[in-house]
Design a protein around this motif. Structure first.
Motif, PDB file in Angstrom:
ATOM      1  N   ILE A 266       0.845  -1.184   0.000  1.00 57.98           N
ATOM      2  CA  ILE A 266       0.000   0.000   0.000  1.00 57.98           C
ATOM      3  C   ILE A 266       0.883   1.237   0.000  1.00 57.98           C
ATOM      4  N   LYS A 267       0.542   2.193  -0.865  1.00 56.79           N
ATOM      5  CA  LYS A 267       1.321   3.408  -1.038  1.00 56.79           C
ATOM      6  C   LYS A 267       0.737   4.546  -0.206  1.00 56.79           C
ATOM      7  N   ASP A 269      -0.583   7.205  -1.123  1.00 54.58           N
ATOM      8  CA  ASP A 269      -1.826   7.741  -1.680  1.00 54.58           C
ATOM      9  C   ASP A 269      -2.987   6.750  -1.593  1.00 54.58           C
ATOM     10  N   GLY A 270      -2.780   5.596  -0.946  1.00 50.50           N
ATOM     11  CA  GLY A 270      -3.843   4.621  -0.798  1.00 50.50           C
ATOM     12  C   GLY A 270      -3.926   3.605  -1.919  1.00 50.50           C
ATOM     13  N   MET A 271      -3.040   3.672  -2.892  1.00 51.78           N
ATOM     14  CA  MET A 271      -3.030   2.683  -3.967  1.00 51.78           C
ATOM     15  C   MET A 271      -2.436   1.371  -3.445  1.00 51.78           C
ATOM     16  N   GLU A 288      -3.797  -3.398  -9.490  1.00 47.95           N
ATOM     17  CA  GLU A 288      -3.868  -2.334  -8.499  1.00 47.95           C
ATOM     18  C   GLU A 288      -5.314  -2.140  -8.036  1.00 47.95           C
ATOM     19  N   LEU A 289      -5.461  -1.727  -6.797  1.00 48.30           N
ATOM     20  CA  LEU A 289      -6.744  -1.313  -6.235  1.00 48.30           C
ATOM     21  C   LEU A 289      -6.508  -0.011  -5.495  1.00 48.30           C
ATOM     22  N   HIS A 290      -7.541   0.835  -5.401  1.00 53.99           N
ATOM     23  CA  HIS A 290      -7.341   2.145  -4.797  1.00 53.99           C
ATOM     24  C   HIS A 290      -8.236   2.324  -3.584  1.00 53.99           C
ATOM     25  N   ALA A 291      -7.627   2.729  -2.461  1.00 49.80           N
ATOM     26  CA  ALA A 291      -8.344   3.076  -1.232  1.00 49.80           C
ATOM     27  C   ALA A 291      -7.834   4.448  -0.800  1.00 49.80           C
ATOM     28  N   PRO A 292      -8.380   5.523  -1.368  1.00 51.72           N
ATOM     29  CA  PRO A 292      -7.835   6.870  -1.143  1.00 51.72           C
ATOM     30  C   PRO A 292      -7.701   7.222   0.337  1.00 51.72           C
TER      31      PRO A 292
END
Length: 355
Positions: A266-267, A269-271, A288-292
């Motif tokens: 997890i980055k 930025d939530g990626m 990839e999945l995004h969790a802002p």
């Protein structure tokens, strides 16, 4: 019968660190802890029963940066990284509800994360390894990853390896089949990129310490030979690859019910970037999945109607003002993915191990 790890639920008290709260949507049989504990606080230990959670014990610490659980000599033990100073405390339950200090270990400067895993080496012996990430101090001390190995007869951990690395923020190990993998997250700059994710694999060395036995494949499974028994004394991690991810915060290994080993990163930025093991030791980016706004991660899965349902719990929250005292309560976000899985001889999906 020895008590299982799932008998205890653990929670730490105190102020939160910059990443904010770390919600968990996992069953009570799992372990939960806050990201950081400031001040002179206690680690609280709960017993989970059908009637609910019951506080059974506590351990006084100068705060806790991380807490993990492990079974040593059939005793539930806690590995606690102190929030201040450079100590790691190992404390074990010697009688119901009563924990007693087993050992204290130190790192160079500032330990922030601990990982512990039980692994079967090429000779067939099972060993517990403990790793600690020390972020160091950019003004004076370089960061490092330190590895200890547990000796059952001595009932203590001994230092096995130190890997120097700037600004180590996170470390995690996993035992998968015959391999022991380690992932390290660094927050240091390299050129114009911030952060690195480095993957290591453990190998056992020959008598002169120069040749890795694992490269011989099945040759390491040559029974209980004197040679193999002697070589077991010098296992070491060696570098496998770097995962190309910028601004990483956490990285977690996860073995799916079908046996596939994945790595989730997890980055800031939530990626969430997913890597899958392909071939023998390499990991390849799979999606990839995004969790802002989220910065912490848990992974689990189950079988539903013949398919693997994979869930990722992204929690926490990043903040720019490190002086901010009151962090808003932020809900965790659960991401779900369906993956096709096999069926058993009766046409039913197999039960996932350890889930």
């Amino acid at each position: 019968m020895p008590r299982q790890l799932g008998d205890l639920f653990l929670h730490t008290t105190g102020e939160r660190a910059c990443y904010g709260p770390r919600p968990r949507n996992r069953p009570f049989s799992k372990i939960s802890s806050s990201k950081k504990v400031a001040g002179d606080k206690e680690v609280l230990i709960w017993n989970i029963t059908a009637g609910g959670a019951r506080l059974t014990s506590s351990v006084s610490t100068p705060g806790a940066a991380d807490v993990q659980m492990v079974m040593l000599r059939e005793r539930p033990c806690l590995v606690i990284v102190h929030a201040r100073g450079n100590e790691i405390l190992v404390t074990c339950e010697n009688s119901p509800g009563h924990f007693q200090e087993l050992q204290r270990m130190t790192t160079t400067f500032n330990p922030v994360k601990v990982t512990v895993v039980e692994h079967m080496d090429p000779s067939g012996s099972t060993t517990t390894f403990l790793g600690v990430a020390d972020e160091g101090d950019s003004h004076e001390y370089m960061g490092s990853f330190m590895l200890w190995r547990y000796d059952v007869e001595e009932d203590s951990f001994s230092l096995l390896q130190v890997i120097s690395m700037d600004d180590v923020k996170w470390v995690e190990m996993t035992s998968h089949l015959n391999d022991l993998f380690l992932v390290v997250v660094s927050g240091a700059f390299r050129g114009d990129q911030q952060g690195q994710v480095l993957i290591y694999r453990m190998d056992w060395f020959d008598g002169d310490g120069t040749q890795a036995l694992g490269h011989y494949g099945t040759a390491v499974h040559s029974g209980e030979s004197d040679r193999l028994t002697a070589l077991r004394a010098n296992p070491q991690f060696y570098f496998v690859q770097e995962a190309a991810v910028e601004d990483p915060v956490e990285a977690r290994f996860y073995t799916l019910p079908d046996g596939e080993l994945d790595l989730y990163i997890i980055k800031q930025d939530g990626m969430v970037v997913r890597f899958s093991q392909k071939g023998i030791h390499r990991f390849w980016k799979d999606g990839e999945l995004h969790a802002p706004g989220k910065v912490t991660l848990d992974v689990w899965s189950s079988w539903v109607n013949g398919r693997i349902v994979q869930r990722l719990n992204a929690g926490g929250s990043s903040c720019q003002d490190i002086e901010k005292k009151n962090f808003p309560e932020e809900p965790a976000v659960v991401l779900e993915a369906l993956r096709r899985g096999g069926v058993d001889s009766q046409g039913q999906p197999p039960c996932p191990a350890n889930h």
